[in-house]
Design an enzyme around this catalytic site. Structure first.
Site, PDB file in Angstrom:
ATOM      1  N   LYS A  17       0.823  -1.218   0.000  1.00 19.88           N
ATOM      2  CA  LYS A  17       0.000   0.000   0.000  1.00 19.88           C
ATOM      3  C   LYS A  17       0.856   1.267   0.000  1.00 19.88           C
ATOM      4  O   LYS A  17       0.588   2.176  -0.760  1.00 19.88           O
ATOM      5  CB  LYS A  17      -0.899   0.055   1.249  1.00 19.88           C
ATOM      6  CG  LYS A  17      -2.036  -0.922   1.246  1.00 19.88           C
ATOM      7  CD  LYS A  17      -3.042  -0.589   2.330  1.00 19.88           C
ATOM      8  CE  LYS A  17      -2.459  -0.557   3.733  1.00 19.88           C
ATOM      9  NZ  LYS A  17      -1.955  -1.850   4.228  1.00 19.88           N
ATOM     10  N   ARG A  92      -9.567   1.778   8.890  1.00 17.14           N
ATOM     11  CA  ARG A  92      -9.136   0.431   9.250  1.00 17.14           C
ATOM     12  C   ARG A  92     -10.230  -0.305  10.006  1.00 17.14           C
ATOM     13  O   ARG A  92     -10.059  -1.466  10.361  1.00 17.14           O
ATOM     14  CB  ARG A  92      -7.891   0.508  10.124  1.00 17.14           C
ATOM     15  CG  ARG A  92      -6.601   0.252   9.347  1.00 17.14           C
ATOM     16  CD  ARG A  92      -5.477   0.322  10.349  1.00 17.14           C
ATOM     17  NE  ARG A  92      -4.310  -0.427   9.977  1.00 17.14           N
ATOM     18  CZ  ARG A  92      -3.263   0.094   9.352  1.00 17.14           C
ATOM     19  NH1 ARG A  92      -3.285   1.337   8.949  1.00 17.14           N
ATOM     20  NH2 ARG A  92      -2.197  -0.642   9.127  1.00 17.14           N
ATOM     21  N   ARG A 126      11.731  -6.638   5.054  1.00 14.48           N
ATOM     22  CA  ARG A 126      11.768  -5.202   4.797  1.00 14.48           C
ATOM     23  C   ARG A 126      12.817  -4.512   5.670  1.00 14.48           C
ATOM     24  O   ARG A 126      12.954  -4.831   6.856  1.00 14.48           O
ATOM     25  CB  ARG A 126      10.379  -4.675   5.133  1.00 14.48           C
ATOM     26  CG  ARG A 126      10.026  -3.365   4.554  1.00 14.48           C
ATOM     27  CD  ARG A 126       8.557  -3.284   4.339  1.00 14.48           C
ATOM     28  NE  ARG A 126       7.832  -3.020   5.583  1.00 14.48           N
ATOM     29  CZ  ARG A 126       6.608  -2.518   5.608  1.00 14.48           C
ATOM     30  NH1 ARG A 126       5.981  -2.245   4.481  1.00 14.48           N
ATOM     31  NH2 ARG A 126       6.000  -2.335   6.745  1.00 14.48           N
ATOM     32  N   ARG A 159      11.564  -2.030  10.835  1.00 14.65           N
ATOM     33  CA  ARG A 159      10.527  -1.354  11.600  1.00 14.65           C
ATOM     34  C   ARG A 159      10.218  -2.210  12.821  1.00 14.65           C
ATOM     35  O   ARG A 159      10.179  -3.433  12.712  1.00 14.65           O
ATOM     36  CB  ARG A 159       9.255  -1.253  10.741  1.00 14.65           C
ATOM     37  CG  ARG A 159       9.028   0.109  10.153  1.00 14.65           C
ATOM     38  CD  ARG A 159       7.908   0.093   9.160  1.00 14.65           C
ATOM     39  NE  ARG A 159       6.602  -0.243   9.718  1.00 14.65           N
ATOM     40  CZ  ARG A 159       5.454  -0.090   9.061  1.00 14.65           C
ATOM     41  NH1 ARG A 159       5.461   0.403   7.827  1.00 14.65           N
ATOM     42  NH2 ARG A 159       4.309  -0.423   9.605  1.00 14.65           N
ATOM     43  N   ARG A 170      -0.496  -8.123  13.518  1.00 13.89           N
ATOM     44  CA  ARG A 170      -1.060  -7.117  12.601  1.00 13.89           C
ATOM     45  C   ARG A 170      -2.005  -7.785  11.615  1.00 13.89           C
ATOM     46  O   ARG A 170      -3.041  -7.227  11.254  1.00 13.89           O
ATOM     47  CB  ARG A 170       0.069  -6.394  11.858  1.00 13.89           C
ATOM     48  CG  ARG A 170       0.811  -5.413  12.748  1.00 13.89           C
ATOM     49  CD  ARG A 170       2.141  -5.029  12.155  1.00 13.89           C
ATOM     50  NE  ARG A 170       2.015  -4.199  10.963  1.00 13.89           N
ATOM     51  CZ  ARG A 170       2.993  -4.033  10.073  1.00 13.89           C
ATOM     52  NH1 ARG A 170       4.146  -4.630  10.226  1.00 13.89           N
ATOM     53  NH2 ARG A 170       2.806  -3.261   9.039  1.00 13.89           N
TER      54      ARG A 170
HETATM   55  P1  AMP Z   1       0.722   1.178   8.712  1.00 10.33           P
HETATM   56  O1  AMP Z   1       2.006   1.868   8.429  1.00 10.33           O
HETATM   57  O2  AMP Z   1      -0.434   1.715   7.896  1.00 10.33           O
HETATM   58  O3  AMP Z   1       0.844  -0.327   8.635  1.00 10.33           O
HETATM   59  O4  AMP Z   1       0.337   1.528  10.232  1.00 10.33           O
HETATM   60  C1  AMP Z   1       1.184   1.154  11.311  1.00 10.33           C
HETATM   61  C2  AMP Z   1       0.407   1.071  12.611  1.00 10.33           C
HETATM   62  O5  AMP Z   1      -0.177   2.354  12.923  1.00 10.33           O
HETATM   63  C3  AMP Z   1      -0.770   0.115  12.623  1.00 10.33           C
HETATM   64  O6  AMP Z   1      -0.365  -1.222  12.872  1.00 10.33           O
HETATM   65  C4  AMP Z   1      -1.613   0.700  13.761  1.00 10.33           C
HETATM   66  O7  AMP Z   1      -1.067   0.373  15.027  1.00 10.33           O
HETATM   67  C5  AMP Z   1      -1.436   2.197  13.560  1.00 10.33           C
HETATM   68  N1  AMP Z   1      -2.489   2.748  12.658  1.00 10.33           N
HETATM   69  C6  AMP Z   1      -2.293   3.293  11.411  1.00 10.33           C
HETATM   70  N2  AMP Z   1      -3.458   3.693  10.874  1.00 10.33           N
HETATM   71  C7  AMP Z   1      -4.414   3.412  11.787  1.00 10.33           C
HETATM   72  C8  AMP Z   1      -5.826   3.575  11.808  1.00 10.33           C
HETATM   73  N3  AMP Z   1      -6.496   4.097  10.768  1.00 10.33           N
HETATM   74  N4  AMP Z   1      -6.496   3.163  12.914  1.00 10.33           N
HETATM   75  C9  AMP Z   1      -5.856   2.639  13.974  1.00 10.33           C
HETATM   76  N5  AMP Z   1      -4.532   2.445  14.006  1.00 10.33           N
HETATM   77  C10 AMP Z   1      -3.790   2.823  12.926  1.00 10.33           C
END
Ligand code: AMP
Length: 215
Positions: A17, A92, A126, A159, A170
């Site tokens: 994404k 989400r 990654r 990360r 996740r």
């Molecule tokens: P990502 O980089 O999009 O995978 O986001 C990393 C982490 O940020 C996720 O595993 C969540 O802990 C938090 N996070 C990001 N976007 C959201 C969202 N819309 N709602 C809740 N938690 C979020």
């Protein structure tokens, strides 16, 4: 060029994404709004938001809906969003999707479809440069010298949430909270599912072959 549609990218962690969102944003000259990046910046800067976010992120859990909506509402108010945007990482949950509708009209939802084992392989490999933020992958995009950034010579990092245990969590969070959004947006007839396998450029071509221009 006419405006781009207001687009949401969906898909499990590791579907690509972030990469695709950045490419779409570049191609159509619209902002990419990544809630994950906003949170990671807050963690790096040590703000109150960052302190709250860190624990959730390191467990692979979601932050509260109300908090995330506040953040995204502020961001969507900025003038650069008026010709379209790519939302990467929100909604989400179905609650977030419903709240988002109250703020802005979403034109299209693109879901990147990738199997779970592939996702684990992608995420666990990654690597990121902590200084210049260049991204690598031990298998698919290795640096010239193992674990060292090509651009600035800094040792690469993983990360915190790309450790295998956290990845599994996740994915569980995705299945439980985010996957229901596929059905939600399908019912609204704005969902387009594309195959996320193959090279980054191939996936990008599949996305831009959808009609993303606003009339
Ligand atoms: P990502 O980089 O999009 O995978 O986001 C990393 C982490 O940020 C996720 O595993 C969540 O802990 C938090 N996070 C990001 N976007 C959201 C969202 N819309 N709602 C809740 N938690 C979020």
């Amino acid at each position: 060029m006419s405006d781009m549609k207001r687009l949401v990218l969906l898909g499990p962690p590791g579907a690509g994404k972030g990469t695709q969102a950045a490419m779409i944003a570049d191609h159509f000259c619209v902002p990419r709004i990544s809630t994950g990046d906003i949170l990671r910046n807050a963690v790096r800067e040590g703000t109150a938001l960052g302190q709250q976010a860190r624990a959730h992120m390191n467990r692979g859990e979601l932050l509260p809906d109300s908090l995330m909506m506040e953040i995204v509402e502020e961001r969507l108010k900025l003038p650069d969003c008026k010709n379209g945007f790519v939302l990467d990482g929100l909604p989400r949950t179905v609650i977030q999707a419903k709240e988002l509708e109250k703020i802005v009209n979403i034109d299209i939802v693109v879901a990147i479809d990738v199997g779970e084992e592939e996702v684990v392989r992608r995420l666990a490999g990654r690597r990121l440069c902590p200084i210049c933020e260049a991204g690598y992958h031990v298998e698919f995009k290795p640096p010239r010298q193992a674990e060292i950034c090509d651009r600035c010579g800094t040792p690469l990092k993983q990360r915190d949430d790309d450790q295998e245990g956290v990845i599994r969590n996740r994915l569980k969070t995705y299945r439980e909270w985010t996957a229901p959004l596929l059905e939600y947006y399908k019912r609204k007839s704005i969902l387009r599912v594309i195959d996320g396998k193959g090279k980054v450029e191939e996936v990008f071509r599949r996305i831009v072959s959808l009609d993303l221009q606003k009339r």
